[in-house]
Structure formats: C-alpha cells, structure tokens
Design a protein around this motif. Structure first.
Motif, PDB file in Angstrom:
ATOM      1  N   ASP B  75       0.836  -1.192   0.000  1.00  0.00           N
ATOM      2  CA  ASP B  75       0.000   0.000   0.000  1.00  0.00           C
ATOM      3  C   ASP B  75       0.877   1.251   0.000  1.00  0.00           C
ATOM      4  O   ASP B  75       1.534   1.552   0.986  1.00  0.00           O
ATOM      5  N   SER B 103       0.129  -0.961  -5.843  1.00  0.00           N
ATOM      6  CA  SER B 103      -0.233  -1.480  -4.521  1.00  0.00           C
ATOM      7  C   SER B 103      -1.025  -2.765  -4.649  1.00  0.00           C
ATOM      8  O   SER B 103      -1.871  -2.887  -5.525  1.00  0.00           O
ATOM      9  N   ASP B 105      -2.515  -4.454  -1.794  1.00  0.00           N
ATOM     10  CA  ASP B 105      -3.421  -4.750  -0.668  1.00  0.00           C
ATOM     11  C   ASP B 105      -3.197  -6.154  -0.133  1.00  0.00           C
ATOM     12  O   ASP B 105      -4.148  -6.796   0.325  1.00  0.00           O
TER      13      ASP B 105
END
Lengths: 342, 342
Positions: B75, B103, B105
């Motif tokens: 992130d 990103s 996650d």
DNA sequence: TAATTAGGCTAAATCGTTTTACCTGTTTAA
DNA sequence: TTAAACAGGTAAAACGATTTAGCCTAATTA
C-alpha cells in the motif's frame, strides 16, 4: 538481461496463419472480420500454450498511447499526496492505466523537466499539483490538447481542468473557530513558495477571518517558512512569537508539514495546549487523531478530489480535439478536536 | 487528443540528410561514425529549431527496454512505503529511470497480475515487497533473468536479490526492552498474512525474547489481525486483553498501522501509558514523535534499504546473463521514547 | 452460365526509433 | 598506377504490434 519473449509472429507462424489474424483475434475484432470460430479458438489455445503476452510498448507505439498517467506532486512522501496517489492508482487501474509518480520538491525547473519527460514517454494524461507561476509550459500543453488536470493548486489565468478545494473558506473557518473561542493574537505559518494558490488562498482566508472579526493587526503575525527547511525555520519563528508581551495565543499551520513542525516546537518549549496556545491546521492526517498536542484540522476530501480528477482526465483523453474545460471546487471540513482549542 | 509530434524523419527531411545521421548525432555516436562537426551542428540547430523530442516508446521498443522500474508494495499510502518510494524515485531519476508504483493490498492474485502487467510493459526491473508464499511466479522471473530485487520481505527458498532488515532482532530488542523495564505479560498484535517473512520474523523475535527471559506463556498473548480490517479487529482484541486478572501490561505492535490502531484503542479505553500499559512497535513514523500515547519504535533504515535495492537492481540490469544474487540484511534501531515505557 | 456476394483470410504499410552493412569519392602509400 | 584507407554519409532491416485494402474460393443469385 532478459530472455527473448515470443511475439505475435511466433504465434502466427506456428499456426500457419497471418499475424493479422492473430491480432484481430486478440483484439476481439475477429467477429467483425469474419474469422471462423474454429480458427479463433485455435489462436487462443496457441496463445495459452505458448504463454504469449503482447508487447505493450509495440502496441502503444502503434496506437500512439501508453495507457499511463503521469502524476506530479511536490513530494510523494507527504501523506496528503501519497493518499491521493493511492486512490488515483486504484481508479486508474480499473481503466487499465498505470501511474508514473514524480516529485518536484517545489522546484519549478524540475517540474518543467518532468512534464517534458512524461510527454516524451507518451503518457496519455497528466495530473499535476503545480508549483508553477509561469504558465508558458502549460500553454504549450493546452495548445497541443494534451490531457491535463490540475489538482489541489490553481494557476490563475490558465484555462484548463481544475479540481480543488475551497482553501480560502477552509482557512477562514479554522481561524474563525479560534476567534470564537476567544483567541485574539493568532499567528499563521505559511510556506514558500507563497505564489502557490493553495497557500495564498489559505493566507487570504486567515487574513479575512481576522479582519471580519475586528482583529486589525493584519499580517503582523504571518510568517513564511521556506519549503526546504521547515522544521528549523518553524522552531526559530515559533520561539520569537511566544515571547514578549504581545506573545501569540493561537497558531494556524498552513499544511500538515508545518503543523508537525509546530507541534514539535510546542513540545520542545513545553507549551501547554490549549491553555497557553491553541493550534489549528490545514490538512488532516490520520495520525493527527493521536498527536499531543492535539490539533484541530481542515480535512480535504481526498477521494472526491481523485474521482473528479480522473473523471475530467478521462473525458479529455477520450475526446478528439479540444474538450470543454471543467472546474470543480470541493468543500473542506473542519475537524474539531476539543483539547486543541479551549 | 494530441497533436502530431515531429519525428526524426521530419528533422532528416528538412535538412536533406538521412535519419540515420540524425539518430547518430542524437546518440552521440557521430564521432565514431565520422560525421563532420558542421553537419552535427546543423542537426542540433534544427532539433532545437523544430523543438524535436525523440519518442521514447519507439526508442524503447527498438532497444527492448523502457527506462522504467516497477515498484510493488502492499500500500503506497503506508508511510513506510511512501518514504521508500520517494527515495527510490530520486535515486532512479539520477540514472534516467522512472517509477511505476503499484499497490497489492496484500492480495496474492493482484500481485501476480501486477508482475505480469509490468513485464508486458517491459519495465527494466522490479522492486517488490512481496506478499507471496508461492514462488512459481518468481521462478519464472528468475528463469528469464528478469532483474528483480525483493525488499523488506524475504521469500524462503527463493534465490534472488534481497534487501531486508533484521526483523527478528529488531523485534527481540523491542520486547526485551519492555521486559527489562519489568513488564511481564506482553501481548503482540501481528497482522495477516502471517506467512510474510517480516511479520513472521518479528513474531519469532517476540517469542524468543519472552522465552529467553523466562516468560513462559508462549503465544498466549499473540493475536493475529486481518490486514483489511485493522482498526476494528485491534480494538476488539485489545478490549479482551485488558480485562480480567491476567490482563496485559505491555503491547508490541508489529507495524505502524497496527501501532496506530493500538494507540486509538488505548485512548478510547482511557488507558494510561505507560502506567497501565506500555507500548512498543515495529516501524517508526515521523509523527510517532508526537503521538499520545508515545510509542517506542523500531526504526528501519529506509534510505539504506533503497540505496542497496537500486544498487542490486542496476547491477542486474546491466549484467548480461545471470548475475550473482546478492543479499544484505540491515540493522534496525530502537528509538526509545521515555514515556511509553516506565 | 455468368455475375455477384459472402466467408475467411493475408500482404503490406505504419508507428518512430536504432543499427548493420554498404556506398561513393578522395587521399595516401607502395 | 593501383590498391588500400578514410571521410562522410545512406538504405534498409529490425523492434512488435495494428489496420487498411484486398485476395481467393465457393456459394448464391439472376
């Protein structure tokens, strides 16, 4: 060094068909061009078998686009911008776009160099929080109909797409909040370069709030902090302002970096907040919930900013010729943290 | 839509020379190929006059590279990663490289998709803080000699370049610090997915510190917090742990996100730090200097991590064929903030 | 039966570079 | 006098895709 990848030619050759056909299949244009279902399936099978992936550089060269968006901000490690980046990344990804992120450190030359570089890279659009006051580079972009959205900061006289917040009002509300709690001598720490619209607007909001409430010391308590030396400069000015008989009662920090420096200064000088000094700032950061001293902050609607920015940008990207320029100014929200003000 | 740009052909035509010549001049190969100084100057003049910029997509297609580096993290709005990104950006820029930041996650599928996408885009190298436990995708990269550096997190059994910190030791020191202050019942909040090496190593450091100091409750106070629901889960577990006769005396937060959530939980439950509870965490964030409660933190040498990562990556990029894999483990530093522990 | 149409596919141009291999004169050396 | 060397360049292939314009055969239509 990277192994040679297989190309569309390899697929075509190994099936004994033309690469035109393979390309048509890949791009789902085979039905229009009447390629038989059987052949289509053979192509897909072979693609899978050989694990073929189209070379995006080649495709993009041909198509004159890159499926990439350039994002230029002053510093990607500033939480305000990194949150923006994250949200833009997510939204862009849904449309198959990636993000090249660049930081300028508020350096105008660097910003111009980055814009040029991103254009050479054929990025399909630019989202910029600009430090510019000179608009010539942008006029070039506009003349070329280059998709562009300015976020966060405006450049006066430049007709392009804007997504901003009402900085003047946000600052006004923050300072008014202080005044309503009874604080009178309220200092403000701005940050250079001051020509940046957000900073300037916030200063105007601060000054107007003072004036509207009959605090007539004008900019006597306004200080300008150089971008590249925030901590030291804040601490130095802070020390001066909390001494003497006209010492300040409250402080308005113009962004999150300044706010952080102010809090450090407050702690180092063992100032009691809000008893000795109240503190408000522009920009809210997640951790501001937890700081000591606490801080009342003007929160910006980051998600909304990004959504609008991408909406505007994609509208430009998909429009042929000059598109209508759009502008939206979003509202900020004052997050009042009780112990930061009386 | 974007106006047609001028190409190397336009330059060549308008000078009445071949594009080969122009290309040679641009790439400073004209001396080797014996192009006269006069002609060279004419080319440069015309380039300036027509404001020609080479199309990087075309160049890169030809050259089989992109001057782009892919950075994959969980992130980018996490301050640890955004600071990393910023430093990598600066270092890469010096060599003419740009950064595409993505990103995940912590989603393994997304990570794999991103790796594939970045490969298709012909990025010249990848820097990844991976959530993977399955190494097949990486083995593909290795087999292709694709320049790759794993940062932050290791993947056991995968032979590639690594830049990490000594997570076990860092955690050990933090927990030992608590123990030396006299705390006995020390909980730890880890974060899923636990197979991630950093998390796992920190857990091991925590457990070892307990054991070495004869605290024999094992993992009784170890909790695992799901990545996508940190705040709520921390608060729920926290509440349970501070009740009853075996309530905890100290808390080890495994990263900055968990730490933030812990601080919120502490404040909401009106726990006094360090009187009722001490707090240490892994990762230091600038604002941790200012939080209430204060927090003692394990700081990572972000700049050094980035410098090594790029050093390794550029070594791979410039080496033909398989390069020797390198690994470095940097030391962490315990930042003791007095009021967070007795 | 001849002409048209449709189905299924392909050759070649193109995007904007870099690079290899070769060309054409002139000068030098033997 | 002739071959080699050199100076100063160019044509064309290549990178890997997309797209335009059309080709060939078989089936349908008049």
């Amino acid at each position: 060094m990277i192994k040679k990848k297989i190309s569309i030619n390899d697929i075509a050759r190994s099936l004994g068909v033309s690469k035109t056909l393979v390309s048509l299949v890949i791009n789902n244009k085979s039905d229009i061009h009447g390629i038989s279902k059987i052949t289509q399936q053979k192509v897909w099978d072979k693609i899978k078998e050989m694990n073929y992936k189209p070379n995006l550089m080649a495709r993009n060269l041909r198509l004159g686009r890159s499926n990439t968006i350039g994002l230029i901000v002053s510093d990607i490690s500033n939480p305000f911008y990194s949150r923006m980046a994250r949200h833009i990344e997510d939204l862009a990804e849904k449309k198959g776009y990636n993000l090249i992120i660049c930081s300028t450190d508020e350096k105008i030359d660097k910003e111009i160099a980055l814009i040029k570089m991103l254009k050479n890279r054929q990025v399909d659009g630019l989202i910029i929080s600009s430090s510019q006051k000179n608009i010539s580079e942008f006029n070039t972009l506009l003349a070329e109909n280059y998709p562009l959205v300015l976020v966060d900061r405006c450049i006066p006289k430049l007709k392009t797409n804007y997504v901003t917040v009402d900085n003047t009002k946000g600052a006004y509300e923050a300072v008014e909040h202080l005044i309503k709690q009874g604080y009178e001598r309220i200092a403000a720490f701005a940050i250079s370069p001051v020509h940046v619209s957000t900073i300037n607007d916030r200063i105007q909001g601060y000054l107007k709030a003072l004036k509207d409430h009959k605090l007539n010391y004008g900019n006597a308590y306004l200080r300008e902090i150089p971008f590249d030396n925030v901590k030291a400069a804040v601490k130095k000015e802070f020390k001066k302002l909390i001494e003497g008989k006209n010492k300040i009662q409250a402080l308005f920090a113009i962004n999150n970096n300044i706010a952080t420096a102010c809090m450090e200064a407050i702690n180092e000088n063992r100032i009691k907040v809000p008893h000795d000094l109240a503190l408000v700032c522009f920009d809210d950061v997640d951790l501001f919930k937890l700081t000591s001293p606490t801080i009342t902050a003007v929160a910006q609607p980051i998600d909304e900013i990004c959504e609008n920015a991408l909406k505007f940008l994609f509208a430009e990207i998909s429009s042929k010729g000059a598109a209508e320029k759009k502008k939206i100014t979003l509202a900020t929200k004052l997050i009042i943290r009780r112990s930061s003000v009386l």
